[in-house]
Design a protein around this motif. Structure first.
Motif, PDB file in Angstrom:
ATOM      1  N   LEU A  72      -3.217   4.294  -1.192  1.00  0.00           N
ATOM      2  CA  LEU A  72      -3.505   3.738  -2.512  1.00  0.00           C
ATOM      3  C   LEU A  72      -3.220   2.239  -2.533  1.00  0.00           C
ATOM      4  O   LEU A  72      -2.316   1.749  -1.847  1.00  0.00           O
ATOM      5  CB  LEU A  72      -2.654   4.422  -3.587  1.00  0.00           C
ATOM      6  CG  LEU A  72      -2.622   5.953  -3.606  1.00  0.00           C
ATOM      7  CD1 LEU A  72      -1.779   6.435  -4.776  1.00  0.00           C
ATOM      8  CD2 LEU A  72      -4.027   6.518  -3.678  1.00  0.00           C
ATOM      9  N   THR A  73      -3.979   1.526  -3.350  1.00  0.00           N
ATOM     10  CA  THR A  73      -3.737   0.092  -3.515  1.00  0.00           C
ATOM     11  C   THR A  73      -2.703  -0.188  -4.594  1.00  0.00           C
ATOM     12  O   THR A  73      -2.159  -1.290  -4.658  1.00  0.00           O
ATOM     13  CB  THR A  73      -5.045  -0.628  -3.894  1.00  0.00           C
ATOM     14  OG1 THR A  73      -5.592  -0.017  -5.080  1.00  0.00           O
ATOM     15  CG2 THR A  73      -6.066  -0.525  -2.759  1.00  0.00           C
ATOM     16  N   GLU A  74      -2.443   0.821  -5.447  1.00  0.00           N
ATOM     17  CA  GLU A  74      -1.425   0.692  -6.487  1.00  0.00           C
ATOM     18  C   GLU A  74      -0.537   1.927  -6.453  1.00  0.00           C
ATOM     19  O   GLU A  74      -1.000   3.034  -6.184  1.00  0.00           O
ATOM     20  CB  GLU A  74      -2.062   0.573  -7.874  1.00  0.00           C
ATOM     21  CG  GLU A  74      -2.994  -0.615  -8.031  1.00  0.00           C
ATOM     22  CD  GLU A  74      -3.699  -0.608  -9.380  1.00  0.00           C
ATOM     23  OE1 GLU A  74      -3.279   0.192 -10.263  1.00  0.00           O
ATOM     24  OE2 GLU A  74      -4.663  -1.367  -9.553  1.00  0.00           O
ATOM     25  N   ALA A  75       0.741   1.730  -6.733  1.00  0.00           N
ATOM     26  CA  ALA A  75       1.688   2.845  -6.688  1.00  0.00           C
ATOM     27  C   ALA A  75       1.429   3.828  -7.821  1.00  0.00           C
ATOM     28  O   ALA A  75       1.126   3.435  -8.950  1.00  0.00           O
ATOM     29  CB  ALA A  75       3.115   2.326  -6.763  1.00  0.00           C
ATOM     30  N   ARG A  76       1.521   5.121  -7.507  1.00  0.00           N
ATOM     31  CA  ARG A  76       1.371   6.180  -8.493  1.00  0.00           C
ATOM     32  C   ARG A  76       2.486   7.202  -8.296  1.00  0.00           C
ATOM     33  O   ARG A  76       2.981   7.400  -7.181  1.00  0.00           O
ATOM     34  CB  ARG A  76       0.005   6.865  -8.367  1.00  0.00           C
ATOM     35  CG  ARG A  76      -1.177   6.011  -8.787  1.00  0.00           C
ATOM     36  CD  ARG A  76      -1.176   5.803 -10.288  1.00  0.00           C
ATOM     37  NE  ARG A  76      -2.375   5.121 -10.758  1.00  0.00           N
ATOM     38  CZ  ARG A  76      -2.492   3.803 -10.857  1.00  0.00           C
ATOM     39  NH1 ARG A  76      -1.473   3.031 -10.477  1.00  0.00           N
ATOM     40  NH2 ARG A  76      -3.597   3.252 -11.305  1.00  0.00           N
TER      41      ARG A  76
ATOM     42  N   ALA B 272      -7.391   2.930  -1.424  1.00  0.00           N
ATOM     43  CA  ALA B 272      -7.641   1.867  -0.456  1.00  0.00           C
ATOM     44  C   ALA B 272      -8.874   2.264   0.354  1.00  0.00           C
ATOM     45  O   ALA B 272      -9.118   3.454   0.587  1.00  0.00           O
ATOM     46  CB  ALA B 272      -6.436   1.684   0.452  1.00  0.00           C
TER      47      ALA B 272
ATOM     48  N   GLU C  95       5.469  11.190  -1.486  1.00  0.00           N
ATOM     49  CA  GLU C  95       5.199   9.866  -0.942  1.00  0.00           C
ATOM     50  C   GLU C  95       5.564   9.855   0.536  1.00  0.00           C
ATOM     51  O   GLU C  95       6.613  10.361   0.933  1.00  0.00           O
ATOM     52  CB  GLU C  95       6.000   8.801  -1.684  1.00  0.00           C
ATOM     53  CG  GLU C  95       5.677   7.395  -1.212  1.00  0.00           C
ATOM     54  CD  GLU C  95       6.302   6.314  -2.074  1.00  0.00           C
ATOM     55  OE1 GLU C  95       6.069   5.126  -1.794  1.00  0.00           O
ATOM     56  OE2 GLU C  95       7.014   6.671  -3.039  1.00  0.00           O
TER      57      GLU C  95
ATOM     58  N   MET D  40       0.854  -1.201   0.000  1.00  0.00           N
ATOM     59  CA  MET D  40       0.000   0.000   0.000  1.00  0.00           C
ATOM     60  C   MET D  40       0.887   1.247   0.000  1.00  0.00           C
ATOM     61  O   MET D  40       1.820   1.357   0.784  1.00  0.00           O
ATOM     62  CB  MET D  40      -0.912   0.001   1.225  1.00  0.00           C
ATOM     63  CG  MET D  40      -1.863   1.185   1.265  1.00  0.00           C
ATOM     64  SD  MET D  40      -2.932   1.181   2.732  1.00  0.00           S
ATOM     65  CE  MET D  40      -3.871  -0.318   2.453  1.00  0.00           C
ATOM     66  N   GLN D  41       0.601   2.167  -0.901  1.00  0.00           N
ATOM     67  CA  GLN D  41       1.352   3.416  -0.985  1.00  0.00           C
ATOM     68  C   GLN D  41       0.566   4.537  -0.312  1.00  0.00           C
ATOM     69  O   GLN D  41      -0.661   4.609  -0.438  1.00  0.00           O
ATOM     70  CB  GLN D  41       1.612   3.785  -2.449  1.00  0.00           C
ATOM     71  CG  GLN D  41       2.474   5.037  -2.629  1.00  0.00           C
ATOM     72  CD  GLN D  41       2.537   5.492  -4.078  1.00  0.00           C
ATOM     73  OE1 GLN D  41       1.560   5.390  -4.813  1.00  0.00           O
ATOM     74  NE2 GLN D  41       3.683   5.991  -4.503  1.00  0.00           N
TER      75      GLN D  41
ATOM     76  N   LYS E 231       4.905   2.062   5.947  1.00  0.00           N
ATOM     77  CA  LYS E 231       3.719   1.215   6.000  1.00  0.00           C
ATOM     78  C   LYS E 231       2.811   1.551   7.182  1.00  0.00           C
ATOM     79  O   LYS E 231       1.718   1.027   7.293  1.00  0.00           O
ATOM     80  CB  LYS E 231       4.152  -0.257   6.127  1.00  0.00           C
ATOM     81  CG  LYS E 231       4.940  -0.755   4.911  1.00  0.00           C
ATOM     82  CD  LYS E 231       5.348  -2.207   5.128  1.00  0.00           C
ATOM     83  CE  LYS E 231       6.181  -2.716   3.930  1.00  0.00           C
ATOM     84  NZ  LYS E 231       6.603  -4.128   4.124  1.00  0.00           N
TER      85      LYS E 231
ATOM     86  N   PRO F  22      -6.591   4.863  -7.489  1.00  0.00           N
ATOM     87  CA  PRO F  22      -6.822   3.527  -6.918  1.00  0.00           C
ATOM     88  C   PRO F  22      -6.791   3.568  -5.390  1.00  0.00           C
ATOM     89  O   PRO F  22      -5.826   3.149  -4.752  1.00  0.00           O
ATOM     90  CB  PRO F  22      -5.667   2.699  -7.489  1.00  0.00           C
ATOM     91  CG  PRO F  22      -4.560   3.685  -7.695  1.00  0.00           C
ATOM     92  CD  PRO F  22      -5.233   4.966  -8.099  1.00  0.00           C
TER      93      PRO F  22
END
Length: 260
Positions: A70-74, A38, A98, A1-2, A257, A36
């Motif tokens: 986010l569930t996907e890295a951007r 979470a 980030e 998770m990002q 995290k 995306p």
């Protein structure tokens, strides 16, 4: 998770949006930008968005902060552009990093405010500021849901000064004007109960009978960790930028995290 941390503004008429109004607008922007997100668990899942110390309704701000998961890295900058384009002008996303450290909320310990007092003479403002700074205690009252509350606003004020002129914090400052006015710069600690700019104005009225003929135009210029030695407020996103350029360690990986 990002996790991504954002700095955004409230400018112009958008200063009148409440925190709940902004939450709704931001969640719509997340959907329009196809972020995306979470979501929380439970019967009614919500996007994982953590808001930190929102400015009061009616005040402008150049330094509001939040964090999204986010569930996907951007790429943070690309995400910033997409969200900024999906929000109305005035609610502007101006920075994204980030999250590589923990405790963003813990780094928001003070704010820098600009108060524009239209129709107030500079000498009168300086006299009132001097009286406020010299006072050992400045009791003010605020209406709460439990009735009128009286508290001392003086200990929370780290710095208060007055200046005159037409220039403010760049052209982005709230409600600029071509007419001369008194401008106050205020650094205030985030304490309990919270001491807001309008409490300081009430204090100026109490100690020096300063009463602006029109409501003050208030803009938060910065918020972050207070340096007690210098009285300055540091950038709360700086540790994340520094961690991004430093070699990764087990500690920074664990912090990335961790929740806000």
């Amino acid at each position: 998770m990002q996790r991504i941390r954002l700095r955004y503004t409230k400018r112009g008429r958008l200063r009148f949006t409440s925190h709940r109004d902004f939450q709704r607008a931001f969640e719509r922007a997340l959907r329009r930008a196809e972020v995306p997100m979470a979501y929380s668990a439970g019967f009614t899942p919500h996007p994982k968005v953590s808001y930190a110390n929102a400015a009061p309704t009616g005040t402008g701000s150049e330094a509001e902060y939040l964090e999204i998961a986010l569930t996907e890295a951007r790429d943070p900058e690309q995400l910033r552009v997409l969200l900024d384009e999906s929000l109305p002008p005035g609610l502007d996303v101006i920075e994204a990093v980030e999250a590589r450290t923990s405790g963003l909320a813990d780094r928001l310990t003070a704010s820098v405010w600009e108060l524009r007092l239209d129709g107030v003479d500079a000498a009168e403002a300086e006299r009132a500021v001097a009286a406020f700074n010299a006072a050992e205690a400045v009791e003010v009252q605020r209406m709460t849901k439990n009735g009128v509350r009286t508290f001392d606003a003086r200990p929370a004020v780290v710095h208060l000064e007055s200046s005159s002129g037409t220039e403010t914090h760049s052209s982005q400052a709230d409600r600029p004007t071509d007419q001369p006015c008194a401008i106050l710069r205020l650094v205030v600690r985030h304490v309990t109960p919270a001491v807001r700019p309008d409490d300081v104005l009430s204090g100026l009225r109490a100690v020096a009978d300063l009463a602006p003929p029109v409501p003050a135009a208030v803009t938060r210029l910065a918020q972050g960790l207070l340096d007690e030695e210098t009285g300055t407020v540091t950038d709360p996103l700086a540790p994340d930028r520094e961690a991004a350029t430093a070699p990764p360690t087990a500690e920074t990986a664990a912090a990335a995290k961790a929740p806000v």
